[in-house]
Design a protein around this motif. Structure first.
Motif: not given
Length: 270
Positions: A56-78
């Motif tokens: 996956l392209e770096i820029t797409r990973i960064q956008r996904a990280f930014s909108i909080g769709i990564m990580g443990l369910k109760r710890k996801r943050r924008l």
């Protein structure tokens, strides 16, 4: 509004206006991001690395990280875009360096890469030594980050083989460049000390983001290099490619000072 927004925390924004109508068309999802989203037992760092290793392209990973769709369910943050970009660059580069690059043999010559784009010139010097890294930037008068009308502003940060314990004062550019460098060494299956020099000229009126640093260094490293047998030869060549005198770069480089003082065990074996 005809106002242009310039702020440390967001990319430059042009004229804006109110929406009169808004509609959503068909939506498509990426299978990699969809998998990461539904796996709410997967830590954010692991999600970033899994996405990267899946191509996956770096820029797409960064956008996904930014909108909080990564990580443990109760710890996801924008996450503000500025920090999500740096977080992803840092996570991936540390993964490549600590797990692969630092285990590879050293390069056997001095390599110099170069690129000039959008009013910026980058010189990348690779030295046959254990991993170290430094980025030094020189901002000419008239650029956004240097309001001085007379003097060039020079700043930089570096790390030794052990890495950094604090956030680089130079900001996200440090980590963006480090990612590009670590990717190159990983592909080459080699290890090196790396010095990245950047001159931002007055024609670079409006910074367009740290992605510029990452992509320029990536492109420079894909274009081939000039090789030298000694550090002195490499620095003499670099002195002819940059506008600022090489003595100024030497004075501001912690990496070069460290190498000058470092003892080489080989001298005691001959």
């Amino acid at each position: 509004s005809k106002t242009i927004l310039l702020d440390d925390n967001v990319q430059p924004m042009g004229p804006s206006a109110e929406f009169l109508k808004f509609s959503i068309g068909s939506v498509s999802s990426d299978k990699i991001l969809e998998k990461v989203y539904y796996d709410d037992d997967l830590p954010a760092r692991a999600a970033v690395l899994e996405s990267y290793n899946s191509g996956l392209e770096i820029t797409r990973i960064q956008r996904a990280f930014s909108i909080g769709i990564m990580g443990l369910k109760r710890k996801r943050r924008l996450v503000p875009t500025r920090w999500s970009i740096t977080a992803v660059d840092s996570i991936i580069s540390l993964y490549l360096l600590n797990n692969m690059v630092k285990k590879y043999p050293l390069i056997n010559e001095y390599r110099v890469f170069e690129i000039t784009k959008f009013g910026n010139r980058f010189i990348i010097l690779m030295i046959p030594s254990a991993w170290m890294y430094e980025l030094i930037e020189a901002w000419y008068p008239g650029t956004l980050w240097n309001p001085d009308t007379q003097n060039i502003a020079i700043c930089g940060d570096w790390e030794t083989y052990k890495g950094r314990q604090t956030y680089a004062q130079i900001g996200g550019c440090y980590y963006a460049s480090r990612l590009a460098v670590s990717e190159y060494l990983f592909r080459e299956k080699r290890q090196a000390a790396v010095l990245v020099l950047r001159e931002a000229y007055s024609s670079y009126l409006l910074p367009i983001g740290v992605w510029l640093v990452r992509e320029c260094v990536r492109e420079a490293l894909s274009m081939g290099y000039v090789k030298f047998n000694t550090l002195q030869e490499a620095l003499e060549y670099i002195s002819k490619r940059l506008k600022i005198k090489i003595e100024v770069w030497k004075k501001n480089s912690s990496l070069l000072r460290f190498l000058r003082k470092q003892e080489n065990l080989i001298r005691y074996l001959v």
